[in-house]
Design a protein around this motif. Structure first.
Motif, mmCIF file in Angstrom:
data_model
loop_
_atom_site.group_PDB
_atom_site.id
_atom_site.type_symbol
_atom_site.label_atom_id
_atom_site.label_comp_id
_atom_site.label_asym_id
_atom_site.label_seq_id
_atom_site.Cartn_x
_atom_site.Cartn_y
_atom_site.Cartn_z
ATOM 1 N N GLN A 105 0.834 -1.204 0.000
ATOM 2 C CA GLN A 105 0.000 0.000 0.000
ATOM 3 C C GLN A 105 0.869 1.256 0.000
ATOM 4 N N LEU A 106 1.886 1.256 0.859
ATOM 5 C CA LEU A 106 2.778 2.411 0.939
ATOM 6 C C LEU A 106 3.585 2.582 -0.342
ATOM 7 N N THR A 125 -5.166 -1.091 7.013
ATOM 8 C CA THR A 125 -4.869 0.283 6.617
ATOM 9 C C THR A 125 -3.968 1.035 7.588
ATOM 10 N N GLY A 126 -3.609 0.438 8.708
ATOM 11 C CA GLY A 126 -2.871 1.151 9.738
ATOM 12 C C GLY A 126 -3.780 1.826 10.751
ATOM 13 N N ARG A 204 -3.673 5.065 6.885
ATOM 14 C CA ARG A 204 -3.360 5.414 5.502
ATOM 15 C C ARG A 204 -4.586 5.721 4.654
ATOM 16 N N GLU A 205 -5.775 5.768 5.238
ATOM 17 C CA GLU A 205 -6.977 5.895 4.414
ATOM 18 C C GLU A 205 -6.940 7.109 3.487
ATOM 19 N N LYS A 236 -12.414 -0.368 0.967
ATOM 20 C CA LYS A 236 -13.267 0.827 1.015
ATOM 21 C C LYS A 236 -12.456 2.093 0.772
ATOM 22 N N ALA A 237 -11.198 2.084 1.204
ATOM 23 C CA ALA A 237 -10.375 3.291 1.123
ATOM 24 C C ALA A 237 -9.905 3.597 -0.292
ATOM 25 N N VAL A 238 -9.686 2.554 -1.102
ATOM 26 C CA VAL A 238 -9.137 2.749 -2.451
ATOM 27 C C VAL A 238 -10.290 2.816 -3.458
#
Length: 273
Positions: A105-106, A125-126, A204-205, A236-238
């Motif tokens: 992700q990062l 997501t952290g 990270r969202e 959901k975030a991406v």
């Protein structure tokens, strides 16, 4: 294959398939060496027309030990980007599992120009509000690291029984892989430094909302170590991300599920323009 210099350290790596095929980078999770990506799994992806690359993260396997200063998952994402640079690869499909999913992700966040597609497996997501482990699972993971081969094999079985698929766990394979990993490299202190990097992560969202490449999130319905809400939150975030929840998967990659997992990874990668 020889080590390559990346981000000020050396990374051990190997690859599968033809270097002329689109590159796909596999990033493994906490305490796990690149060999946790089974060769047969890698070959399945390569057979679909991808140049598959796996590597040892810093502080495990045959890659550099980084005692100080303290590092973050951001640094580990930069390691992966530096590996691609060292191999002369401009961009790749990025696939990560568990901590490797966080790093993937990062990677997509920090190196969008190098990212063709993203696949985050059994990760989160952290955000501490989601994906939190069940008590038995985190207790198993935090047991003292083994100091002998016999201890490593026993621990591999015990932890596997707790965090892996309840129906597809292969005890013989878990014991064999644990012994092989111990023989290849064993560094309890390096593992602790990786854990510190995980603990230091922040949500990270907001950054994931800016990811524009095709994204797939794979998660086990019964994952007790990174519970399903972590995968759901990632998807959901991406924007436009696809979520694949596998009923028989825990915090593992059971061999009977490889065709479905590989098929989903390949489909997502091929959807990249």
């Amino acid at each position: 294959m020889p080590k390559v210099k990346s981000n000020g350290i050396e990374l051990e790596h190997d690859d599968f398939g033809s270097a002329s095929d689109p590159p796909l980078l596999l990033i493994m999770g906490f305490s796990a060496q690149m060999t946790a990506w089974d060769e047969a799994f890698c070959n399945l992806i390569a057979a679909e027309g991808f140049h598959v690359i796996r590597f040892d993260n810093r502080d495990v396997g045959l890659s550099s030990r980084v005692v100080e200063p303290a590092y973050t998952l951001d640094d580990m994402a930069d390691d992966a980007a530096g590996l691609l640079d060292a191999l002369g690869i401009d961009k790749a499909h990025i696939v990560g599992a568990s901590m490797g999913g966080m790093i993937a992700q990062l990677f997509a966040i920090r190196h969008p120009q190098k990212t063709l597609s993203l696949c985050s497996i059994m990760s989160t997501t952290g955000n501490p509000e989601v994906g939190q482990p069940e008590p038995e699972a985190i207790a198993a993971l935090m047991q003292p690291r083994p100091t002998t081969r016999e201890e490593a094999i026993q621990r591999g079985e015990e932890v596997g029984r707790i965090i892996s698929s309840k129906t597809l766990f292969d005890v013989d394979k878990a014991r064999r892989k644990a012994g092989e990993s111990f023989d290849r490299a064993n560094d309890p202190d390096g593992v602790l430094r990786q854990m510190q990097a995980i603990m230091a992560q922040t949500p990270r969202e907001a950054e994931l909302a800016k990811v524009t490449v095709p994204t797939l999130v794979i998660h086990g319905k019964g994952d007790p170590l990174v519970t399903l809400s972590g995968g759901e939150a990632t998807a959901k975030a991406v924007p436009g991300a696809q979520l694949l929840v596998l009923d028989e998967m825990g915090h593992d990659l059971p061999e009977p599920l490889w065709p479905e997992i590989v098929g989903a990874i390949v489909k997502n990668a091929r959807s990249a323009s």
